[in-house]
Scaffold this motif. Structure first.
Motif, mmCIF file in Angstrom:
data_model
loop_
_atom_site.group_PDB
_atom_site.id
_atom_site.type_symbol
_atom_site.label_atom_id
_atom_site.label_comp_id
_atom_site.label_asym_id
_atom_site.label_seq_id
_atom_site.Cartn_x
_atom_site.Cartn_y
_atom_site.Cartn_z
ATOM 1 N N GLU A 204 11.864 19.801 -9.146
ATOM 2 C CA GLU A 204 11.427 19.888 -10.571
ATOM 3 C C GLU A 204 10.882 18.740 -11.002
ATOM 4 N N GLY A 205 9.719 18.845 -11.747
ATOM 5 C CA GLY A 205 9.132 17.723 -12.613
ATOM 6 C C GLY A 205 8.346 16.765 -11.681
ATOM 7 N N GLU A 206 8.490 16.890 -10.260
ATOM 8 C CA GLU A 206 7.630 16.074 -9.502
ATOM 9 C C GLU A 206 6.279 16.128 -9.356
ATOM 10 N N LYS A 207 5.233 15.322 -9.447
ATOM 11 C CA LYS A 207 3.844 15.440 -8.923
ATOM 12 C C LYS A 207 3.386 14.881 -8.051
ATOM 13 N N TRP A 208 2.794 13.700 -8.069
ATOM 14 C CA TRP A 208 2.477 12.733 -7.007
ATOM 15 C C TRP A 208 3.625 12.314 -6.174
ATOM 16 N N LEU A 209 3.619 12.892 -4.843
ATOM 17 C CA LEU A 209 4.728 12.587 -3.984
ATOM 18 C C LEU A 209 4.183 11.474 -2.828
ATOM 19 N N ARG B 193 0.827 -1.351 -0.046
ATOM 20 C CA ARG B 193 0.015 0.013 0.010
ATOM 21 C C ARG B 193 1.062 1.270 0.045
ATOM 22 N N TYR B 194 0.654 2.241 -0.865
ATOM 23 C CA TYR B 194 1.205 3.633 -0.898
ATOM 24 C C TYR B 194 0.258 4.652 -0.898
ATOM 25 N N CYS B 195 0.655 5.508 -0.205
ATOM 26 C CA CYS B 195 -0.213 6.748 -0.206
ATOM 27 C C CYS B 195 0.539 8.042 -0.794
ATOM 28 N N LEU B 196 -0.100 8.873 -1.659
ATOM 29 C CA LEU B 196 0.806 9.830 -2.365
ATOM 30 C C LEU B 196 -0.276 11.311 -2.263
ATOM 31 N N ALA B 197 0.597 12.310 -2.299
ATOM 32 C CA ALA B 197 -0.061 13.589 -2.277
ATOM 33 C C ALA B 197 0.157 14.413 -3.405
ATOM 34 N N LEU B 198 -0.673 15.301 -3.820
ATOM 35 C CA LEU B 198 -0.642 16.176 -4.778
ATOM 36 C C LEU B 198 -1.604 17.364 -4.417
ATOM 37 N N ASP B 199 -1.345 18.639 -5.055
ATOM 38 C CA ASP B 199 -2.400 19.824 -4.722
ATOM 39 C C ASP B 199 -2.879 19.995 -6.249
ATOM 40 N N LEU B 200 -4.143 20.468 -6.039
ATOM 41 C CA LEU B 200 -4.859 21.012 -7.165
ATOM 42 C C LEU B 200 -4.537 22.631 -7.469
ATOM 43 N N MET C 272 -2.977 3.658 -3.057
ATOM 44 C CA MET C 272 -2.972 2.568 -3.872
ATOM 45 C C MET C 272 -2.444 1.229 -3.227
ATOM 46 N N GLU C 273 -3.106 0.312 -3.766
ATOM 47 C CA GLU C 273 -2.812 -1.054 -3.426
ATOM 48 C C GLU C 273 -2.153 -1.736 -4.641
ATOM 49 N N THR C 274 -1.060 -2.369 -4.481
ATOM 50 C CA THR C 274 -0.390 -3.029 -5.606
ATOM 51 C C THR C 274 -0.073 -4.509 -5.210
ATOM 52 N N THR C 275 0.256 -5.115 -6.339
ATOM 53 C CA THR C 275 0.971 -6.265 -6.205
ATOM 54 C C THR C 275 2.334 -6.331 -5.567
ATOM 55 N N ASP C 276 2.866 -7.472 -4.861
ATOM 56 C CA ASP C 276 4.149 -7.326 -4.275
ATOM 57 C C ASP C 276 5.102 -6.995 -5.198
ATOM 58 N N ASP C 277 5.395 -7.277 -6.528
ATOM 59 C CA ASP C 277 6.375 -6.982 -7.322
ATOM 60 C C ASP C 277 6.089 -5.699 -8.200
ATOM 61 N N PHE C 278 5.073 -4.716 -7.435
ATOM 62 C CA PHE C 278 4.988 -3.387 -8.263
ATOM 63 C C PHE C 278 6.036 -2.702 -7.937
ATOM 64 N N SER C 279 6.396 -1.838 -9.064
ATOM 65 C CA SER C 279 7.567 -0.875 -8.793
ATOM 66 C C SER C 279 7.215 0.382 -9.626
ATOM 67 N N PHE C 280 7.413 1.599 -8.930
ATOM 68 C CA PHE C 280 7.305 2.996 -9.459
ATOM 69 C C PHE C 280 7.978 2.945 -11.056
ATOM 70 N N GLN C 281 9.356 2.565 -10.935
ATOM 71 C CA GLN C 281 9.973 2.653 -12.241
ATOM 72 C C GLN C 281 9.461 2.089 -13.159
ATOM 73 N N HIS C 282 8.851 0.744 -13.150
ATOM 74 C CA HIS C 282 7.975 -0.056 -14.054
ATOM 75 C C HIS C 282 6.678 0.799 -14.493
ATOM 76 N N GLN C 283 6.175 0.987 -13.712
ATOM 77 C CA GLN C 283 4.970 1.957 -13.894
ATOM 78 C C GLN C 283 5.172 3.135 -14.763
ATOM 79 N N ALA C 284 6.170 3.994 -14.548
ATOM 80 C CA ALA C 284 6.382 4.949 -15.343
ATOM 81 C C ALA C 284 7.126 4.652 -16.601
#
Length: 111
Positions: free
Chosen positions: A98-103, A3-10, A58-70
């Motif tokens: 710079e360039g970061e959105k969801w943290l 499980r991951y939690c991310l934040a972003l502003d509108l 976000m809930e993910t599989t155990d092998d999830f990676s942000f790099q693969h998602q990107a």
């Protein structure tokens, strides 16, 4: 499962916030976006809002990676179009690089 939690502003504009929420109502998102999300290993995703601050869980599989998602997102033109559209509504958190959105948020408590 992970499980991951991310934040972003509108952008703090009631009209833009309402439009952003409309895009995220059932049936309004693009099917290619949902397919990209699930194919990257995300099994559940929820977005919450207070004011102009968003929290994504976000809930993910155990092998999830942000790099693969990107990597998947980078080769999908519809995802790129979606990101351009969403950037009309989103703004980075004040401490984002710079360039970061969801943290990614740090978990500081668990019952």
């Amino acid at each position: 499962m992970k499980r991951y939690c991310l934040a972003l502003d509108l952008k703090n504009d009631p009209k833009l916030i309402a439009e952003y929420e409309k895009w995220h109502q059932p049936g309004n998102g693009w099917p290619e976006i949902r397919e990209n999300i699930t194919s990257s290993g995300i099994t559940d995703m929820q977005i919450y809002r207070t004011g102009n601050r968003l929290t994504m869980i976000m809930e993910t599989t155990d092998d999830f990676s942000f790099q693969h998602q990107a990597e998947l997102a980078a080769i999908n033109p519809k995802v790129q179009d979606w990101e351009v559209l969403m950037s009309e509504y989103q703004q980075p958190l004040p401490w984002a690089k710079e360039g970061e959105k969801w943290l990614l948020m740090d978990q500081i408590f668990q019952l």
